[in-house]
Scaffold this motif. Sequence first.
Motif, PDB file in Angstrom:
ATOM      1  N   THR A 241      45.949  71.274  31.353  1.00 29.72           N
ATOM      2  CA  THR A 241      46.735  70.072  31.073  1.00 29.72           C
ATOM      3  C   THR A 241      46.426  68.953  32.066  1.00 29.72           C
ATOM      4  OG1 THR A 241      48.587  70.959  32.332  1.00 29.72           O
ATOM      5  CG2 THR A 241      48.607  71.341  29.939  1.00 29.72           C
ATOM      6  N   ASN A 242      45.260  69.015  32.684  1.00 24.67           N
ATOM      7  CA  ASN A 242      44.824  67.941  33.584  1.00 24.67           C
ATOM      8  C   ASN A 242      43.934  66.959  32.845  1.00 24.67           C
ATOM      9  OD1 ASN A 242      46.045  69.157  35.865  1.00 24.67           O
ATOM     10  ND2 ASN A 242      44.251  70.442  36.188  1.00 24.67           N
TER      11      ASN A 242
ATOM     12  N   GLY B 147      49.570  71.930  25.278  1.00 25.63           N
ATOM     13  CA  GLY B 147      49.882  72.975  26.252  1.00 25.63           C
ATOM     14  C   GLY B 147      49.400  74.345  25.805  1.00 25.63           C
TER      15      GLY B 147
ATOM     16  N   THR C 299      47.268  65.337  37.090  1.00 28.09           N
ATOM     17  CA  THR C 299      48.033  66.383  36.413  1.00 28.09           C
ATOM     18  C   THR C 299      48.967  65.803  35.352  1.00 28.09           C
ATOM     19  OG1 THR C 299      49.866  66.316  37.983  1.00 28.09           O
ATOM     20  CG2 THR C 299      48.004  67.789  38.531  1.00 28.09           C
ATOM     21  N   LYS C 300      49.359  66.638  34.422  1.00 27.15           N
ATOM     22  CA  LYS C 300      50.308  66.218  33.381  1.00 27.15           C
ATOM     23  C   LYS C 300      51.635  65.748  34.000  1.00 27.15           C
ATOM     24  CE  LYS C 300      51.782  67.389  28.706  1.00 27.15           C
ATOM     25  NZ  LYS C 300      51.585  66.080  28.145  1.00 27.15           N
ATOM     26  N   PRO C 301      52.200  66.470  34.984  1.00 26.02           N
ATOM     27  CA  PRO C 301      53.432  65.940  35.605  1.00 26.02           C
ATOM     28  C   PRO C 301      53.237  64.547  36.230  1.00 26.02           C
ATOM     29  CG  PRO C 301      53.179  68.255  36.152  1.00 26.02           C
ATOM     30  CD  PRO C 301      51.902  67.842  35.461  1.00 26.02           C
ATOM     31  N   GLN C 302      52.074  64.294  36.809  1.00 28.19           N
ATOM     32  CA  GLN C 302      51.815  62.957  37.361  1.00 28.19           C
ATOM     33  C   GLN C 302      51.795  61.920  36.243  1.00 28.19           C
ATOM     34  OE1 GLN C 302      48.170  64.131  39.403  1.00 28.19           O
ATOM     35  NE2 GLN C 302      49.107  63.702  41.395  1.00 28.19           N
TER      36      GLN C 302
ATOM     37  N   ASP D 271      53.235  62.256  33.222  1.00 28.61           N
ATOM     38  CA  ASP D 271      54.592  62.167  32.667  1.00 28.61           C
ATOM     39  C   ASP D 271      55.470  61.240  33.508  1.00 28.61           C
ATOM     40  OD1 ASP D 271      53.890  63.856  30.587  1.00 28.61           O
ATOM     41  OD2 ASP D 271      54.803  65.642  31.507  1.00 28.61           O
ATOM     42  N   HIS D 272      55.370  61.352  34.819  1.00 32.31           N
ATOM     43  CA  HIS D 272      56.146  60.479  35.713  1.00 32.31           C
ATOM     44  C   HIS D 272      55.702  59.019  35.546  1.00 32.31           C
ATOM     45  CE1 HIS D 272      58.518  59.287  39.169  1.00 32.31           C
ATOM     46  NE2 HIS D 272      57.454  58.657  39.635  1.00 32.31           N
TER      47      HIS D 272
ATOM     48  N   LYS E 134      57.121  56.738  32.636  1.00 36.34           N
ATOM     49  CA  LYS E 134      58.537  56.371  32.592  1.00 36.34           C
ATOM     50  C   LYS E 134      58.764  54.875  32.411  1.00 36.34           C
ATOM     51  CE  LYS E 134      60.329  60.469  34.656  1.00 36.34           C
ATOM     52  NZ  LYS E 134      60.989  61.167  35.699  1.00 36.34           N
TER      53      LYS E 134
END
Length: 168
Positions: A28-29, A69, A88-91, A93-94, A97
């Motif tokens: 997911t990168n 995913g 990364t996906k969390p980066q 996703d943030h 926003k």
Amino acid sequence: MREIIDLSDKTITIDRNEFLKVKGSIDTNVYYVESGSLRVFVLDNYEEQTIRFGYKENLIASLDSFLTGQPSDLFIQAIKKTVIKVITKPQIDHFLKTETNRVLWTKILENLVIQQMEREIDILTNSPKERYQRVLKRSPQLFQEIPNKYIANYLRMSAETLSRLKKS
């Protein structure tokens, strides 16, 4: 695109022929290629079919796995020693926003879809000469960055045919 690249806090180097991702894995990168080159391919009856390249200043990802995913059928392999920034996906996703960032990300994804559609047209174009000319016009840098054997595979032709087309 700089905003996406700046999200990365990790840089990795992968050696020639080393795999960044293998079939059946979840990735997911998103990767930004600082130097070197990579190829994305699938195995079809034990035969490699190159479907995409990444080289300096390109974003590359196993987009199916990134979006779902789920495990992917794709391999990503370094053609030569390659330095990449990992996002990364969390980066992401943030980052998404804010509305401005969502618009930017949508443009990046739209560009990837358009590239994939162009690729599909390339594959469906009967004439090897037309396939070669389309890719040369769209991505002249590809021919500086990627060895002919991989370009020939990408274009669904022999290395000899590609060599003849380049000479003519």
